[in-house]
Design an enzyme around this catalytic site. Structure first.
Site, short mmCIF file in Angstrom:
data_model
loop_
_atom_site.label_atom_id
_atom_site.label_comp_id
_atom_site.label_asym_id
_atom_site.label_seq_id
_atom_site.Cartn_x
_atom_site.Cartn_y
_atom_site.Cartn_z
N LYS A 1 -1.10 -3.68 1.70
CA LYS A 1 0.35 -3.79 1.94
C LYS A 1 1.11 -2.67 1.25
O LYS A 1 2.06 -2.13 1.78
CB LYS A 1 0.86 -5.13 1.40
N GLY A 2 0.67 -2.31 0.03
CA GLY A 2 1.40 -1.32 -0.78
C GLY A 2 2.04 -2.02 -1.96
O GLY A 2 2.64 -3.08 -1.81
N ASP B 1 -7.03 6.46 -3.51
CA ASP B 1 -5.95 5.48 -3.53
C ASP B 1 -4.65 6.14 -3.08
O ASP B 1 -4.48 7.36 -3.23
CB ASP B 1 -5.73 4.94 -4.95
N MET B 2 -3.72 5.34 -2.58
CA MET B 2 -2.41 5.88 -2.22
C MET B 2 -1.39 5.41 -3.25
O MET B 2 -1.29 4.21 -3.53
CB MET B 2 -2.00 5.41 -0.82
N THR C 1 -6.68 -7.26 1.07
CA THR C 1 -5.62 -8.26 0.93
C THR C 1 -6.19 -9.56 0.36
O THR C 1 -7.37 -9.85 0.52
CB THR C 1 -4.93 -8.54 2.28
N HIS C 2 -5.29 -10.31 -0.31
CA HIS C 2 -5.65 -11.67 -0.75
C HIS C 2 -4.81 -12.68 0.02
O HIS C 2 -4.83 -13.87 -0.29
CB HIS C 2 -5.37 -11.85 -2.24
N GLN D 1 -0.80 2.34 3.48
CA GLN D 1 0.03 1.19 3.07
C GLN D 1 0.83 0.66 4.26
O GLN D 1 1.63 1.39 4.84
CB GLN D 1 0.99 1.64 1.97
N LYS E 1 -7.10 7.82 -8.29
CA LYS E 1 -5.68 8.08 -8.03
C LYS E 1 -5.38 9.57 -8.21
O LYS E 1 -5.56 10.10 -9.31
CB LYS E 1 -4.82 7.26 -8.99
N ARG F 1 2.14 -1.45 -14.71
CA ARG F 1 2.08 -2.12 -13.40
C ARG F 1 3.04 -3.32 -13.37
O ARG F 1 3.71 -3.57 -12.38
CB ARG F 1 0.66 -2.60 -13.11
N ARG G 1 -8.76 2.31 3.87
CA ARG G 1 -8.44 0.99 3.29
C ARG G 1 -6.99 0.71 3.65
O ARG G 1 -6.11 1.53 3.40
CB ARG G 1 -8.57 1.01 1.76
#
Ligand SMILES: Cc1cc2nc3c(=O)[nH]c(=O)nc-3n(C[C@H](O)[C@H](O)[C@H](O)COP(=O)(O)OP(=O)(O)OC[C@H]3O[C@@H](n4cnc5c(N)ncnc54)[C@H](O)[C@@H]3O)c2cc1C
Length: 303
Positions: free
Chosen positions: A182-183, A123-124, A221-222, A153, A89, A284, A179
């Site tokens: 969704k964000g 990472d974004m 994604t999951h 994202q 990050k 988070r 990658r």
């Protein structure tokens, strides 16, 4: 409402209790535990991307220390049989303090990883970081074409344009490698889609655009409908297995992940670890109270 309340009081819970939940999503405090978790995943035919957890930093000494920690990690992992790469990050290296210093620290890490012919994914983070992160990615991609990738994202309305703007970075022997997720951050409706169906539609449009333009896609994604949509696009464009991979977070929907492996798709798991797990977990959860739902759900159903 209940989620909000739980997430607000979480930082005051005993660490031990938070760890009971967090340990499902975090591979331990140190490199050795990350290696153990990575080997277990590798044995299940899953690659990893390793991420050292960090908190917000206040000065560039902390950024430098974070860089040194990553370089130690890379040098250690590259001596093992772990099949994986690295995610980081930018704010951990001073993006919000001094962009030039952040670039130099990130360059040091990408240079190290390039010496092993391996790869770092940037990472974004939230939207105030987007422009600077892309700018740093552009410079690194030009210098290390095969060793660096970026996260985009799908909830951001700008993402499709960002992909188009970066097509010039593609070279004959090094594709772009994004990658797509969704964000995770809370963003304003001015710049981000907020509705589940809109986000998913945008995700699949971005992914299709990536496939059409020969971009390596890490499909993070999951979400079952998105996985189904991605599989349909892989079939439609006959995308070979060295041009995409699915990615999931450590500990999340392991049965779904295993199904993808069984189908023959390349799969990678994001493995976060480190001493700063407590602050990371609670932050988070505060940022995105909906995560409490995920955690409670995952505690009841590990599927
Ligand atoms: C490998 C990887 C890297 C990522 N990197 C970034 C990044 O750099 N920047 C960024 O903004 N976001 C990142 N994300 C997070 C991403 O943006 C989403 O917020 C997150 O993946 C949840 O979205 P989803 O696509 O799984 O769909 P959702 O609709 O949110 O979730 C679908 C289902 O998956 C399960 N699920 C999803 N997330 C979790 C969870 N955390 N715990 C338990 N169950 C869960 C739930 O069952 C849920 O119903 C990353 C995600 C992955 C998988």
């Amino acid at each position: 409402m209940l989620n909000q309340l739980i997430s607000q009081v979480l930082p005051y819970f005993p660490q031990k209790l938070i760890w009971q939940v967090s340990k499902n999503y975090i591979a331990g405090e140190n490199t050795q535990s990350a290696i153990a978790a990575s080997r277990a995943l590798n044995q299940a035919n899953i690659m990893v991307t390793l991420d050292i957890l960090g908190e917000f930093i206040q000065n560039l000494d902390q950024a430098k220390a974070n860089r040194d920690e990553y370089i130690d990690l890379i040098n250690t992992i590259e001596q093992t049989d772990v099949i994986g790469n690295y995610s980081l990050k930018p704010t951990m290296f001073g993006l919000l303090l001094n962009k030039d210093a952040c670039f130099e620290y990130m360059r040091d890490m990408v240079k190290t990883v390039a010496s092993y012919n391996n790869f770092i994914r940037i990472d974004m983070e939230n939207s105030p970081c987007t422009d600077d992160t892309i700018e740093i990615f552009r410079a690194l991609k030009k210098e290390f074409p095969k060793n660096v990738g970026l996260v985009l994202q799908a909830y951001l309305k700008r993402t499709r344009q960002d992909i188009e703007n970066m097509l010039d970075l593609k070279t004959a022997d090094a594709a772009l490698n994004f990658r797509l997720c969704k964000g995770i951050y809370v963003e304003s409706a001015n710049i981000a889609y907020k509705n589940y169906h809109e986000i998913n539609a945008n995700y699949l449009q971005d992914l299709e655009f990536m496939f059409k333009n020969g971009i390596y896609a890490a499909i993070a994604t999951h979400d079952k409908p998105l996985i189904d949509g991605a599989e349909a696009l892989i079939e439609k464009y006959d995308i070979p297995k060295d041009k995409y991979e699915f990615q999931m977070l450590y500990g999340v929907t392991p049965k779904q992940r295993q199904k993808l492996v069984a189908t023959g798709h390349p799969v990678r798991v994001y493995v976060p670890f480190g001493k700063q797990w407590f602050g990371y977990s609670t932050r988070r959860l505060k940022e995105n109270p909906a995560m409490v739902n995920h955690i409670l759900k995952a505690m009841l159903d590990r599927g």
